[in-house]
Design a protein around this motif. Structure first.
Motif, PDB file in Angstrom:
ATOM      1  N   ASP A  94       9.454   6.733   3.231  1.00  0.00           N
ATOM      2  CA  ASP A  94       9.250   7.702   4.408  1.00  0.00           C
ATOM      3  C   ASP A  94       7.971   8.196   4.381  1.00  0.00           C
ATOM      4  O   ASP A  94       7.378   8.473   5.395  1.00  0.00           O
ATOM      5  CB  ASP A  94      10.558   8.393   4.766  1.00  0.00           C
ATOM      6  N   ALA A  95       7.593   8.844   2.963  1.00  0.00           N
ATOM      7  CA  ALA A  95       6.474   9.487   2.844  1.00  0.00           C
ATOM      8  C   ALA A  95       5.208   8.582   3.075  1.00  0.00           C
ATOM      9  O   ALA A  95       4.116   8.990   3.645  1.00  0.00           O
ATOM     10  CB  ALA A  95       6.433  10.166   1.682  1.00  0.00           C
ATOM     11  N   ALA A  96       5.381   7.286   2.579  1.00  0.00           N
ATOM     12  CA  ALA A  96       4.241   6.560   2.772  1.00  0.00           C
ATOM     13  C   ALA A  96       3.951   6.316   4.155  1.00  0.00           C
ATOM     14  O   ALA A  96       2.615   6.015   4.484  1.00  0.00           O
ATOM     15  CB  ALA A  96       4.519   5.248   1.814  1.00  0.00           C
ATOM     16  N   PHE A  97       4.945   5.992   4.985  1.00  0.00           N
ATOM     17  CA  PHE A  97       4.646   5.403   6.390  1.00  0.00           C
ATOM     18  C   PHE A  97       4.459   6.631   7.219  1.00  0.00           C
ATOM     19  O   PHE A  97       3.772   6.421   8.260  1.00  0.00           O
ATOM     20  CB  PHE A  97       5.895   4.606   6.828  1.00  0.00           C
ATOM     21  N   THR A  98       5.016   7.999   6.883  1.00  0.00           N
ATOM     22  CA  THR A  98       4.447   8.926   7.492  1.00  0.00           C
ATOM     23  C   THR A  98       3.097   9.343   7.339  1.00  0.00           C
ATOM     24  O   THR A  98       2.044   9.296   8.316  1.00  0.00           O
ATOM     25  CB  THR A  98       5.202  10.172   7.283  1.00  0.00           C
ATOM     26  N   ALA A  99       2.578   8.893   6.091  1.00  0.00           N
ATOM     27  CA  ALA A  99       0.994   9.175   6.106  1.00  0.00           C
ATOM     28  C   ALA A  99       0.521   7.969   6.654  1.00  0.00           C
ATOM     29  O   ALA A  99      -0.859   8.100   7.339  1.00  0.00           O
ATOM     30  CB  ALA A  99       0.591   9.185   4.281  1.00  0.00           C
ATOM     31  N   LEU A 100       0.719   6.868   6.647  1.00  0.00           N
ATOM     32  CA  LEU A 100       0.000   5.635   7.369  1.00  0.00           C
ATOM     33  C   LEU A 100      -0.064   5.779   8.798  1.00  0.00           C
ATOM     34  O   LEU A 100      -0.878   5.302   9.562  1.00  0.00           O
ATOM     35  CB  LEU A 100       0.802   4.466   7.020  1.00  0.00           C
ATOM     36  N   ALA A 101       1.071   6.370   9.391  1.00  0.00           N
ATOM     37  CA  ALA A 101       0.909   6.460  10.636  1.00  0.00           C
ATOM     38  C   ALA A 101       0.285   7.440  11.316  1.00  0.00           C
ATOM     39  O   ALA A 101      -0.265   7.462  12.496  1.00  0.00           O
ATOM     40  CB  ALA A 101       2.551   7.041  11.212  1.00  0.00           C
ATOM     41  N   GLY A 102      -0.391   8.157  10.321  1.00  0.00           N
ATOM     42  CA  GLY A 102      -1.423   9.401  10.776  1.00  0.00           C
ATOM     43  C   GLY A 102      -2.840   8.812  10.438  1.00  0.00           C
ATOM     44  O   GLY A 102      -3.830   9.592  10.768  1.00  0.00           O
ATOM     45  N   LEU A 103      -3.020   7.737   9.830  1.00  0.00           N
ATOM     46  CA  LEU A 103      -4.538   7.083   9.468  1.00  0.00           C
ATOM     47  C   LEU A 103      -4.833   6.269  10.665  1.00  0.00           C
ATOM     48  O   LEU A 103      -4.294   5.609  11.470  1.00  0.00           O
ATOM     49  CB  LEU A 103      -4.309   6.348   8.269  1.00  0.00           C
ATOM     50  N   VAL A 105      -5.732   3.284  11.097  1.00  0.00           N
ATOM     51  CA  VAL A 105      -5.780   1.909  10.703  1.00  0.00           C
ATOM     52  C   VAL A 105      -4.510   1.162  11.448  1.00  0.00           C
ATOM     53  O   VAL A 105      -3.634   1.596  11.895  1.00  0.00           O
ATOM     54  CB  VAL A 105      -5.178   1.740   9.089  1.00  0.00           C
ATOM     55  N   ASP A 106      -4.965  -0.047  11.724  1.00  0.00           N
ATOM     56  CA  ASP A 106      -4.202  -0.914  12.248  1.00  0.00           C
ATOM     57  C   ASP A 106      -3.395  -1.837  11.571  1.00  0.00           C
ATOM     58  O   ASP A 106      -2.155  -2.197  12.196  1.00  0.00           O
ATOM     59  CB  ASP A 106      -5.090  -1.947  13.342  1.00  0.00           C
ATOM     60  N   GLU A 107      -3.722  -1.906  10.291  1.00  0.00           N
ATOM     61  CA  GLU A 107      -2.805  -2.739   9.226  1.00  0.00           C
ATOM     62  C   GLU A 107      -2.693  -2.294   7.969  1.00  0.00           C
ATOM     63  O   GLU A 107      -3.843  -1.523   7.544  1.00  0.00           O
ATOM     64  CB  GLU A 107      -3.122  -4.131   9.571  1.00  0.00           C
ATOM     65  N   ALA A 108      -1.676  -2.442   7.095  1.00  0.00           N
ATOM     66  CA  ALA A 108      -1.766  -1.970   5.562  1.00  0.00           C
ATOM     67  C   ALA A 108      -1.049  -2.966   4.970  1.00  0.00           C
ATOM     68  O   ALA A 108      -0.538  -4.001   5.679  1.00  0.00           O
ATOM     69  CB  ALA A 108      -1.310  -0.706   5.601  1.00  0.00           C
ATOM     70  N   ARG A 152      -1.680   3.700  15.420  1.00  0.00           N
ATOM     71  CA  ARG A 152      -2.459   2.243  15.584  1.00  0.00           C
ATOM     72  C   ARG A 152      -1.594   1.160  14.500  1.00  0.00           C
ATOM     73  O   ARG A 152      -1.905  -0.058  14.998  1.00  0.00           O
ATOM     74  CB  ARG A 152      -3.865   2.406  15.305  1.00  0.00           C
ATOM     75  N   LEU A 153      -0.832   1.674  13.855  1.00  0.00           N
ATOM     76  CA  LEU A 153      -0.337   0.679  12.768  1.00  0.00           C
ATOM     77  C   LEU A 153       0.409  -0.417  13.427  1.00  0.00           C
ATOM     78  O   LEU A 153       1.617  -0.216  14.165  1.00  0.00           O
ATOM     79  CB  LEU A 153       0.420   1.285  11.906  1.00  0.00           C
ATOM     80  N   ALA A 154       0.118  -1.835  13.470  1.00  0.00           N
ATOM     81  CA  ALA A 154       0.779  -2.925  13.996  1.00  0.00           C
ATOM     82  C   ALA A 154       1.280  -3.945  12.952  1.00  0.00           C
ATOM     83  O   ALA A 154       1.972  -4.773  13.453  1.00  0.00           O
ATOM     84  CB  ALA A 154      -0.066  -3.258  15.163  1.00  0.00           C
ATOM     85  N   SER A 155       0.638  -3.867  11.674  1.00  0.00           N
ATOM     86  CA  SER A 155       1.219  -4.680  10.699  1.00  0.00           C
ATOM     87  C   SER A 155       1.265  -4.248   9.492  1.00  0.00           C
ATOM     88  O   SER A 155       0.194  -3.506   9.161  1.00  0.00           O
ATOM     89  CB  SER A 155       0.040  -6.069  11.045  1.00  0.00           C
ATOM     90  N   VAL A 156       2.123  -4.548   8.484  1.00  0.00           N
ATOM     91  CA  VAL A 156       2.253  -4.227   7.366  1.00  0.00           C
ATOM     92  C   VAL A 156       2.480  -5.509   6.480  1.00  0.00           C
ATOM     93  O   VAL A 156       3.703  -6.036   6.486  1.00  0.00           O
ATOM     94  CB  VAL A 156       3.559  -3.284   7.188  1.00  0.00           C
TER      95      VAL A 156
END
Length: 506
Positions: A94-103, A105-108, A152-156
């Motif tokens: 949850d911590a990781a994806f909360t951070a990713l959601a604020g970046l 970036v389209d993918e990670a 913007r995250l659409a692909s993991v």
């Protein structure tokens, strides 16, 4: 959202961001170690100097990754290795994806499938990754004039060390994605205000699901005229004081190879707003009574997950929907009503209304000759006193069914706790004037509520999930949780697996 799987050298992965889980005061995990070698000990130096504290849930972005094909690295703390179990793993996700959601970036790419967890395989960890991604991206802002920018995250991409685990990771992510979307659908229905999410709205939502399913989901909606003709007077009595008409919603999914295979039935309490009726609730926190339909919301969410996964099971989903309001037509304390089963009920408290809609829905379920029936309801405040907000209350007339649900809750990490349903408790429902009363007093309130429902579930294996403590959160983070969509979906997947084993045994 897409969840591709990749094996091979992580240093050559071209990604906007690679997420690296790190234990506190422990050697780097395999992916982190390979990235460390390729970046001339970048990660090791950060840890040695104390520039990153790997306490559980701590995150740190490294905006440049020399020697790597990735543009960024995101370090996520796992805490002490010996303390890293399922709850800690999910907190780190949850911590990781909360951070990713604020970046921006389209993918990670993430390397969580290699985190060692006792008795948890790659498929389970991949499923948790996908669920966490869906949770983190969830927003409920349709009534806000100014909306926060959407992620913007659409692909993991799931980084997997062993190519032999790639197929398991793909399947786990596929299931996790569907469950996550189902959880979010349940959250949205729960979060909608009562002036929008009415019984008719739920019926329309079911019909829209059926239309979008390509024929996989059949939907029938019984209006008040049909319910009156049926004899569902208990359900109708709850909504009699409301301007909003009551509904019984039936959704049927036939995925088993044998169309005649006995279905599993889910029954959801859909009180779209609960004032308490004539037994009016106090004003404090009454706004949260829009969440009194979260049992129904979880049934809808499970149906959405099932439509995404398409397991080979037969499912009937029933939602008993009504609004409990006080007016001149409302049911009064002391009134006696006749249920669809034929039993008479003395209504001692109109705020114990959930069982009055569920009892008719349970009787209706008999016509499907079900393999099992599970009802889900925000039924009693007593369940919160007993179990708090961590475990769902579970009561059942069949021990095997109870164990199956407990196992499903453990597998989905959406856990329940088994409470007794002894005959001795039934005496608390005795009435001087009817077959039974709708309340049994303060002692063992969760159990006596289930005892009431048990009177209407004597012809099939039945379990009751009291989600009063788990369906939503109050306070600053107020909102629906989407539980127990994970548990229910896993229960159905387990029944599919059982059917495969039985077929092979034959």
């Amino acid at each position: 959202m897409e969840f591709p799987v990749r094996t091979g050298n992580p240093a050559k992965v071209e990604s906007a961001c690679i997420v690296i889980p790190v234990f506190k005061e422990e050697a780097l995990l395999p992916t982190a170690s390979r990235l460390d070698d390729a970046s001339e000990r970048l990660l090791a130096q950060l840890l040695e100097r104390g520039d990153f504290d790997a306490r559980l849930g701590n995150v740190q972005l490294i905006p440049f990754a020399p020697g790597l094909s990735s543009e960024r690295l995101l370090l996520v703390g796992l805490g002490k290795r010996e303390a890293c179990q399922e709850t800690a793993f999910r907190k780190a996700l949850d911590a990781a994806f909360t951070a990713l959601a604020g970046l921006p970036v389209d993918e990670a790419a993430v390397a969580f499938t290699e985190v060692p967890l006792a008795d948890r395989d790659t498929a389970w960890k991949a499923r948790m990754v996908a669920e966490a991604a869906q949770r983190a991206l969830y927003r409920f802002d349709e009534f806000k004039s100014e909306k926060a920018p959407a992620s913007r995250l659409a692909s993991v991409t799931l980084l997997v060390n062993d190519s032999d685990d790639a197929a398991a990771a793909r399947e786990g992510a596929r299931i996790g994605d569907a469950v996550g979307r189902g959880i979010n659908a349940a959250r949205t229905l729960g979060n909608l205000p009562g002036n929008v999410c009415t019984p008719s709205y739920l019926a329309e939502r079911a019909e829209a699901l059926g239309e979008a399913s390509g024929g996989a989901l059949q939907v029938e909606v019984l209006d008040e005229e049909a319910l009156e003709a049926l004899g569902a007077h208990s359900l109708l009595s709850v909504g009699r004081g409301s301007e909003q008409p009551s509904r019984l919603i039936v959704m049927t999914y036939q995925g088993a190879e044998d169309a005649d295979e006995a279905p599993h039935v889910l029954v959801g309490k859909g009180i779209t707003f609960d004032t308490g009726g004539i037994s009016l609730k106090p004003g404090e926190a009454m706004d949260e009574m829009k969440f009194d339909m979260c049992g129904a919301a979880s049934v809808f969410g499970t149906v959405e997950a099932v439509l995404g996964i398409r397991p080979k099971v037969n499912l009937v989903a029933i939602v008993a929907a009504a609004e409990n309001m006080p007016d001149g037509r409302a049911t009064r304390p002391g009134d006696i009503i006749r249920t669809l089963k034929g039993l008479s009920v003395e209504v001692l408290n109109t705020d114990a209304e959930g069982r009055l809609v569920l009892c008719d829905a349970l009787t209706y379920a008999e016509r499907f000759t079900p393999a099992s029936v599970v009802d889900i309801a925000t039924l009693t405040g007593a369940c919160i006193i007993a179990l708090g907000h961590h475990a769902t209350g579970l009561l059942a007339n069949d021990d095997d069914l109870a164990l199956d649900l407990l196992d499903a809750g453990e597998a989905a990490w959406d856990r329940a706790w088994h409470l007794p349903l002894w005959d001795e408790y039934q005496e608390q429902l005795d009435s001087n004037f009817a077959d039974l009363a709708n309340i049994g007093g303060r002692p063992a309130g969760t159990i006596t509520a289930a005892c009431f429902l048990a009177r209407f579930a004597d012809s099939f294996p039945w379990a009751h999930l009291d989600i009063a403590g788990t369906a939503w959160s109050s306070g600053k983070q107020k909102g629906a949780s989407g539980r127990p969509v994970g548990l229910l979906t896993q229960y159905l997947l387990d029944r599919e697996a059982d059917a495969v084993v039985e077929t092979e045994a034959e």
